[in-house]
Motif scaffolding. Structure first.
Motif, mmCIF file in Angstrom:
data_model
loop_
_atom_site.group_PDB
_atom_site.id
_atom_site.type_symbol
_atom_site.label_atom_id
_atom_site.label_comp_id
_atom_site.label_asym_id
_atom_site.label_seq_id
_atom_site.Cartn_x
_atom_site.Cartn_y
_atom_site.Cartn_z
ATOM 1 N N ASP A 50 -6.221 7.443 0.565
ATOM 2 C CA ASP A 50 -6.584 5.556 0.111
ATOM 3 C C ASP A 50 -7.862 5.886 -0.929
ATOM 4 O O ASP A 50 -8.366 6.052 -1.008
ATOM 5 C CB ASP A 50 -6.267 4.160 1.066
ATOM 6 C CG ASP A 50 -5.865 4.750 1.662
ATOM 7 O OD1 ASP A 50 -4.508 5.127 2.002
ATOM 8 O OD2 ASP A 50 -6.055 4.467 3.302
ATOM 9 N N TYR A 54 5.832 10.336 2.985
ATOM 10 C CA TYR A 54 4.334 9.883 3.351
ATOM 11 C C TYR A 54 3.618 10.249 4.481
ATOM 12 O O TYR A 54 4.025 9.623 5.489
ATOM 13 C CB TYR A 54 4.993 8.117 2.938
ATOM 14 C CG TYR A 54 3.409 7.504 3.065
ATOM 15 C CD1 TYR A 54 2.258 7.553 3.170
ATOM 16 C CD2 TYR A 54 3.257 5.702 4.164
ATOM 17 C CE1 TYR A 54 0.996 7.050 3.038
ATOM 18 C CE2 TYR A 54 2.622 5.381 3.912
ATOM 19 C CZ TYR A 54 1.087 5.856 3.508
ATOM 20 O OH TYR A 54 -0.252 5.173 3.835
ATOM 21 N N HIS A 104 1.066 -1.289 -0.536
ATOM 22 C CA HIS A 104 0.391 0.403 0.128
ATOM 23 C C HIS A 104 0.586 1.091 -0.132
ATOM 24 O O HIS A 104 0.578 2.469 -0.865
ATOM 25 C CB HIS A 104 -0.858 0.107 0.841
ATOM 26 C CG HIS A 104 -1.590 1.212 1.436
ATOM 27 N ND1 HIS A 104 -2.834 1.220 0.662
ATOM 28 C CD2 HIS A 104 -1.337 2.238 2.080
ATOM 29 C CE1 HIS A 104 -3.495 2.399 1.467
ATOM 30 N NE2 HIS A 104 -2.591 3.204 1.886
ATOM 31 N N HIS A 124 1.707 4.624 -2.925
ATOM 32 C CA HIS A 124 1.176 5.901 -2.494
ATOM 33 C C HIS A 124 2.516 6.550 -3.551
ATOM 34 O O HIS A 124 1.961 7.088 -4.114
ATOM 35 C CB HIS A 124 1.124 6.341 -1.199
ATOM 36 C CG HIS A 124 -0.487 5.666 -0.228
ATOM 37 N ND1 HIS A 124 -1.232 6.943 -0.883
ATOM 38 C CD2 HIS A 124 -0.530 5.078 0.993
ATOM 39 C CE1 HIS A 124 -1.892 6.746 0.208
ATOM 40 N NE2 HIS A 124 -1.979 6.343 0.562
ATOM 41 N N SER A 162 0.163 9.860 6.371
ATOM 42 C CA SER A 162 -1.455 9.434 6.738
ATOM 43 C C SER A 162 -1.613 8.914 7.836
ATOM 44 O O SER A 162 -0.712 9.637 9.440
ATOM 45 C CB SER A 162 -1.106 7.960 5.339
ATOM 46 O OG SER A 162 -1.079 6.829 6.327
#
Ligand code: AMP
Ligand code: MG
Length: 334
Positions: free
Chosen positions: A289, A132, A111, A115, A134
């Motif tokens: 996502d 990154y 995952h 991204h 999230s």
């Protein structure tokens, strides 16, 4: 032309998309919204299970309108991890069933790397340092010698999670990040927050505690949100800049849901401008996502001969990006 069906459902957003080399053909999604509190893994998985048929059918119907049919699909890609176990398991089961019934290869995708790759694709950046950020993750990465190396990361919770926790304390519903951003925009007074950077790593849980304390002792919520953001985003910008300096890289790519925050974008942009570097951020729909990023990485993997036999398709809740050997990027000399 290669056509990939991608399924995403690591946490709260369930999404299915069809992607070719040229474009995102269609994407459908359904988002789990907790009635109260944060994301409950079992409830989110239940949401995904009941919505899967609907979301996949909508994606297929959308692609049909664009002239594609089921038999045009070359492979089905799914998020193998990292993520919440029950959510991952639900989506993986659907992906396996689709792969078996359509008789097409299955591709288990990391995952985090999805991204990164959708950001590189949409922004046209070649070799960036990636920030990154999230809900669950906060990492600074860069590609070197066949892997995305993690140069720095949070030692406790992800920045999104830290923001969401404080937002809940303020009585705001999930997701809290955008609401904190809104409140922060009218804050003016900086209140003390712990700035915790250890080498290339970060820590955010103390920030949430400090913000709660400041509120309990009479601080204005706008000022606290402002101070929270200024501190956390400065920490992230510092580590990103140090990664660029160490690796002599002159591009930054922002990825993950927290990347939608305008203040974070602004700080990174300023840092890049000061160094004569370039800053890239994809559209919001590719920051959060989404199934398109899973399909797109599936496409890169399929084209580089990377598929996942059913017996190796077990979910990986703690799947780290540096476990993946990157076969789709040209080898670079060290
Ligand atoms: P992801 O896990 O990539 O889907 O991202 C979800 C996280 O992004 C949640 O923690 C949200 O609160 C956070 N988020 C979304 N929009 C914003 C924003 N504008 N500012 C800060 N955080 C945000
Ligand atoms: Mg994510």
């Amino acid at each position: 032309m290669t056509l990939i069906l991608g399924l995403e459902g690591t946490a709260w957003n369930l999404s299915a998309a069809l992607v070719s080399e040229e474009r995102v053909i269609y994407e459908a999604e359904s988002t789990y919204k907790p009635l109260h509190g944060g994301i409950h893994p079992r409830e989110a998985a239940q949401h995904h299970a009941s919505e899967l048929k609907n979301v996949v059918s909508r994606a297929l119907r959308g692609a049909e309108k664009e002239g594609f049919s089921l038999k045009d699909i070359d492979a089905v890609a799914f998020s193998q991890g990292p993520g919440m176990g029950p959510c991952l398991r639900t989506v993986a089961t659907a992906a396996r069933a689709l792969s078996l019934s359509l008789k097409i290869p299955l591709i288990g995708v990391n995952h985090c790397i999805a991204h990164i790759e959708i950001g590189r694709w949409r922004c046209g950046t070649k070799d960036p340092v990636v920030l990154y950020v999230s809900g669950a993750n906060s990492q600074v990465l860069a590609y070197r010698s066949n892997r995305y190396r993690i140069l720095g990361e949070t030692l406790d919770i992800g920045i999104g999670n830290a923001l969401d926790k404080f937002a809940r304390y303020l009585g705001l519903s999930h997701p809290g990040g955008p609401k904190i951003e809104e409140l922060a925009s009218t804050g003016t007074k900086y209140v003390y927050m712990p700035y915790i950077v250890k080498g290339m790593d970060l820590s955010f849980s103390g920030l949430t505690t400090a913000a709660k304390d400041a509120l309990d002792t009479g601080g204005e919520k706008e000022d606290i949100c402002y101070s929270f953001q200024e501190t956390a985003f400065a920490m992230l910008t510092e580590v990103t800049e140090r990664a660029m300096a160490h690796l002599c890289k002159d591009e930054v790519l922002l990825a993950g849901g927290v990347g939608a925050n305008r203040r974070l974008q602004q700080m990174l942009q300023t840092m890049c401008s000061d160094r004569g570097a370039r800053f890239y951020v994809p559209e919001n729909k590719y920051l959060k996502d989404n199934g398109a990023m899973i399909a797109y990485l599936g496409l890169l993997m399929l084209k580089s001969g990377n598929t996942t036999p059913i017996e190796k398709s077990v979910i990986k809740p703690n799947y780290r990006p540096d476990e993946v050997e990157v076969m789709w990027r040209k080898k670079r000399k060290l």
